[in-house]
Design an enzyme around this catalytic site. Structure first.
Site, PDB file in Angstrom:
ATOM      1  N   GLU A 149       0.884   4.119   1.784  1.00 52.32           N
ATOM      2  CA  GLU A 149       1.534   4.301   3.122  1.00 52.32           C
ATOM      3  C   GLU A 149       2.703   3.419   3.680  1.00 52.32           C
ATOM      4  O   GLU A 149       3.927   3.942   4.318  1.00 52.32           O
ATOM      5  CB  GLU A 149       0.561   4.421   4.218  1.00 52.32           C
ATOM      6  N   CYS A 185      -2.175  -0.674   7.281  1.00 50.89           N
ATOM      7  CA  CYS A 185      -1.583   0.612   7.294  1.00 50.89           C
ATOM      8  C   CYS A 185      -1.743   1.439   8.665  1.00 50.89           C
ATOM      9  O   CYS A 185      -0.744   2.224   9.057  1.00 50.89           O
ATOM     10  CB  CYS A 185      -2.031   1.683   6.122  1.00 50.89           C
ATOM     11  N   HIS A 224       0.695  -1.114  -0.015  1.00 54.24           N
ATOM     12  CA  HIS A 224       0.053  -0.010  -0.106  1.00 54.24           C
ATOM     13  C   HIS A 224       0.759   1.309   0.024  1.00 54.24           C
ATOM     14  O   HIS A 224       2.147   1.207   0.119  1.00 54.24           O
ATOM     15  CB  HIS A 224      -0.729  -0.027   1.199  1.00 54.24           C
TER      16      HIS A 224
END
Length: 181
Positions: A68, A113, A66
């Site tokens: 992040e 995240c 992802h």
């Protein structure tokens, strides 16, 4: 690992949240459109010095990564520290811009995240203090995302930056079947 050189980073005025979010959106556009994920961009910023520390976007790094996660992993790699120690090296006024609310559950089994962001607070400098969000995560892959609530419960301020929602969702869902929404 792809690292942006300083000359590739835009010059953004301090506290110009809209411009930071637009830059995060430009990062999201680099992610390959797929039906199985959202295209998201993230920027780690030392708000006190108005300096971009790291950037990331969905699937930038190997694996089902992802935005992040990529952003934080790249910063740790640049600084030469393990991810568990990121809270010791982040500047005191670190904030995160992300085009979509950070996930709180991963269908892939990876660390969400929100947990990665909260982990930054375990160091000596207090970690990420504020997360600026572009949109709430649509309930497509894991149902309702409680990422924002979890971050706020952990003492992180979450602020919705308005005005780019349509563009963010258009980029985020590229590659998805449009009848899902």
């Amino acid at each position: 690992m792809v690292l942006m050189v300083e000359s590739e980073l835009p010059s953004i005025a301090a506290h110009d949240h809209h411009s930071y979010m637009r830059f995060a959106l430009s990062l999201a556009e680099k992610s390959i459109p797929k039906s199985t994920n959202f295209r998201v961009g993230a920027i780690l910023v030392d708000e006190g010095a108005n300096q971009i520390l790291s950037t990331g976007y969905t699937l930038e790094l190997p694996g089902n990564t992802h935005a992040e996660q990529c952003c934080l992993d790249k910063y740790c790699a640049t600084m030469g520290v393990p991810n568990e120690e990121i809270g010791n090296i982040l500047p005191t006024n670190t904030v995160l811009y992300t085009t979509m609310e950070p996930c709180d559950r991963r269908a892939s089994g990876n660390v969400p995240c929100t947990e990665r962001i909260l982990q930054t607070q375990s160091g000596t400098n207090g970690g990420i203090k504020t997360v600026y969000l572009g949109v709430k995560e649509p309930e497509i892959f894991v149902g309702e995302n409680t990422g924002r609530t979890k971050l706020q419960d952990g003492g992180i301020v979450c602020i919705h930056i308005t005005g780019l929602e349509v563009e963010i969702l258009e980029v985020a869902t590229a590659g998805h079947k449009r009848d899902r929404y």
